[in-house]
Write a protein that holds these residues in place. Structure first.
Motif, PDB file in Angstrom:
ATOM      1  N   GLN A 172      -5.418  -0.021  -8.970  1.00  0.00           N
ATOM      2  CA  GLN A 172      -5.185  -1.456  -8.991  1.00  0.00           C
ATOM      3  C   GLN A 172      -6.126  -2.091  -9.999  1.00  0.00           C
ATOM      4  N   VAL A 231      -3.730   6.416 -11.274  1.00  0.00           N
ATOM      5  CA  VAL A 231      -3.195   5.161 -10.742  1.00  0.00           C
ATOM      6  C   VAL A 231      -4.332   4.335 -10.144  1.00  0.00           C
ATOM      7  N   VAL A 233      -0.807  -3.003 -10.897  1.00  0.00           N
ATOM      8  CA  VAL A 233      -1.219  -1.600 -10.861  1.00  0.00           C
ATOM      9  C   VAL A 233      -1.116  -1.032 -12.270  1.00  0.00           C
ATOM     10  N   SER A 271       0.688   7.032  -6.566  1.00  0.00           N
ATOM     11  CA  SER A 271      -0.454   7.944  -6.664  1.00  0.00           C
ATOM     12  C   SER A 271      -0.044   9.381  -6.400  1.00  0.00           C
ATOM     13  N   ILE A 290       1.985   1.840  -3.587  1.00  0.00           N
ATOM     14  CA  ILE A 290       0.890   2.337  -4.417  1.00  0.00           C
ATOM     15  C   ILE A 290       0.604   3.800  -4.081  1.00  0.00           C
ATOM     16  N   GLU A 307       0.820  -1.210   0.000  1.00  0.00           N
ATOM     17  CA  GLU A 307       0.000   0.000   0.000  1.00  0.00           C
ATOM     18  C   GLU A 307       0.853   1.258   0.000  1.00  0.00           C
TER      19      GLU A 307
END
Length: 576
Positions: free
Chosen positions: A445, A443, A544, A435, A431, A428
């Protein structure tokens, strides 16, 4: 007008536990019947759109891309309290309204397709309440390039007619006409032998006359052939957690929700031939083209002293090579390492993938700076000296004489594929970094779909048919064993098929049950109708997507909901 018909109201396997039609079967049947086009209108999502589009193009049939959207009574901000069972048309609320209504939308052109994407996305991001919903305001903002119909029995127009409120039904149809325009709104007629459809038919004809709208005959297709109705009924039981012997469960009325031939539709609507002609008119009017094979990489910001991404990548690679190979790399003409790097960089630049390497390098660099463990790189990327110089991979391609062409070949234009492994505990965080860097609207998933495999289909079929669990277990135990996750299709257990000869031999006991064990034949026949249908969607564990433009320029997105105690939904990550 040719004696043909276009099915515009088709629900595929991607209408989760609602549509039992496999896309390939639908397209094949339409092709055999000589239908020039076919439309997809899955409930509330566009999951099957790309597969449907490709299958249609391959078969030489025009794909009509659409959605059967869920619509709020007035505003998506409304959260009425439900009362009783929530059925296909939205159930009842304490105010007597429905939680949601159905609305059929079709894309005429690429502008309309983009608006479908926006509507699907906003229905999840702004309107989710039991289902992803839109409202009148959202429709008004994204009406360009779309064709709409007054809908099936679950629509606002039909629901008001069923409640003896013709004036309000006319008003709602008028609002649709105002939003989409007279030429883009059709009064939809359906006849599945359902009493409620016969009840509303005269008033729908009156609405069409009053508002000067064209009629459109449609058939709500939830399964491909008539004899698939039993399997579809079982699918609804899976959706609602009920058994087929329960008389009070949610079920479809009759066995007419299959793909009819053009002749069958013409015969059923022989009083209104113009309604069938309208399907051909829509087929001619709809022309959406989706391009594939042209990567659209996001922009990677480079320091101001570098004029291009190619220039910045080359500088990083040279610096990395000095650290990787030390004195073996002298960065002069004739140096085999320098020659190899220049060769790779030229191919990367010519194919337009410099940004890809910069993005991967930046992410790996960030992970290492945060003490997040990163794997050494897997697959053909190990043959790329550029990746090794950037610290993306840890295996020296020069030392082990690994080929770059296995990874990236100018004769085979496709995206590079670098398999990265990060410590899953920090997924996380990574990611979130992406972002922050590229924008939260760039962005997401990736969605995945769980399908009913043979063994699960057998057990589920036994349960919904009301048999003891032991029967399902007994049948599964008689099937060929799984090998590295590979299961044998049920049809290959019953008849010899190419590639499954050994499995067929091992399924002798399964066939014995099919012929002689009480209830087994019914269970297996229903299971074959369920096999490989989508059961649920979820978020991919690691994949992603990063886009150059906002995500909704290319594809619909949603926030993955988790149920809360009061029936509303909480967002839990973004998927596309």
């Amino acid at each position: 007008m040719p004696d043909s018909f276009v099915h515009l109201h088709v629900h595929t396997e991607y209408s989760m536990l609602d549509g039992a039609s496999r896309i390939s079967d639908l397209v094949s049947k339409a092709k055999q019947d000589g239908q020039p086009a076919i439309g997809i209108t899955d409930h509330g999502n566009m999951y099957g759109t790309i597969e449907f589009y490709k299958e249609c193009v391959k078969a030489g049939i025009k794909p009509i891309l659409g959605i059967e959207a869920y619509m709020a009574h007035e505003n998506v901000a409304d959260r009425p309290t439900r009362r009783g069972i929530v059925d296909d048309s939205g159930g009842e609320t304490s105010s007597g309204q429905k939680l949601y209504y159905h609305l059929t939308l079709l894309a005429k052109n690429n502008s309309g397709y983009k608006n479908l994407i926006q509507l699907s996305s906003r229905s999840f991001l702004e309107g989710y309440y039991y289902k992803p919903r839109v409202d009148w305001n959202i429709l008004s903002e994204h009406a360009e390039g779309l064709i709409a119909t007054t809908g099936c029995l679950g629509s606002q127009v039909n629901q008001f007619l069923l409640n003896d409120n013709y004036d309000e039904a006319l008003k709602r149809a008028g609002k649709l006409r105002e939003i989409f325009g007279k030429e883009n709104l059709f009064v939809e007629l359906q006849d599945h032998g359902i009493a409620a459809q016969k009840q509303t038919m005269p008033e729908l004809l009156e609405i069409a006359k009053t508002l000067d709208l064209s009629l459109l005959a449609t058939n709500d297709c939830h399964y491909t052939n008539r004899d698939d109705a039993h399997a579809h009924d079982a699918l609804l039981c899976l959706q609602t957690g009920s058994e087929m012997q329960d008389e009070n469960r949610f079920r479809f009325e009759g066995e007419e929700h299959f793909m009819k031939t053009a002749q069958e539709m013409r015969e059923r609507f022989k009083q209104w031939p113009e309604a069938c002609d309208s399907s051909l008119d829509i087929g001619d009017a709809c022309n959406v083209e989706i391009g594939f094979g042209e990567p659209k990489l996001p922009h990677f910001p480079v320091p101001s002293q570098y004029s291009t991404q190619d220039e910045y990548l080359k500088e990083l690679v040279i610096d990395g090579a000095k650290k990787r190979w030390g004195t073996k790399f002298n960065n002069s003409t004739g140096d085999p390492i320098k020659d190899r790097l220049e060769y790779e960089l030229k191919i990367i630049s010519d194919m337009g993938f410099s940004a890809y390497f910069l993005i991967i390098w930046d992410l790996v660099k960030y992970a290492k700076s945060q003490n997040i463990r990163v794997g050494p790189g897997r697959g053909s990327a190990a043959g790329c000296c550029v990746a090794y110089s950037l610290g993306i991979t840890e295996v020296d391609p020069i030392k082990y004489n690994l080929l770059f062409e296995r990874f990236l070949n100018p004769a085979r234009r496709q995206m590079p594929d670098i398999d990265l492994d990060f410590d899953s505990r920090y997924r996380e965080e990574l990611i979130r970094y992406l972002s922050d860097k590229y924008g939260y609207d760039h962005v997401a998933q990736i969605i995945t779909f769980s399908k009913l495999k043979a063994r699960a289909a057998v057990r589920d079929a036994a349960r919904v048919l009301g048999h003891k669990y032991s029967l399902g277990d007994q049948l599964v135990e008689a099937m060929p064993p799984m090998v590295m996750g590979r299961t044998t299709p049920l049809a290959a257990c019953l008849e010899e098929q190419d590639g499954y000869f050994e499995d067929y031999k091992k399924a002798a006991g399964f066939r014995e049950h099919y012929e002689n064990t009480e209830g087994a034949k019914e269970v297996i026949d229903v299971a074959m109708g369920l096999e490989n249908l989508c059961r649920q969607d979820s978020i991919h564990a690691a994949a992603v997507v990063i886009t150059a433009e906002p995500l909704t320029e290319y594809l619909p997105i949603q926030q993955k909901p988790t149920s809360s105690s009061n029936g509303t939904e909480n967002s839990n990550g973004t998927i596309s």
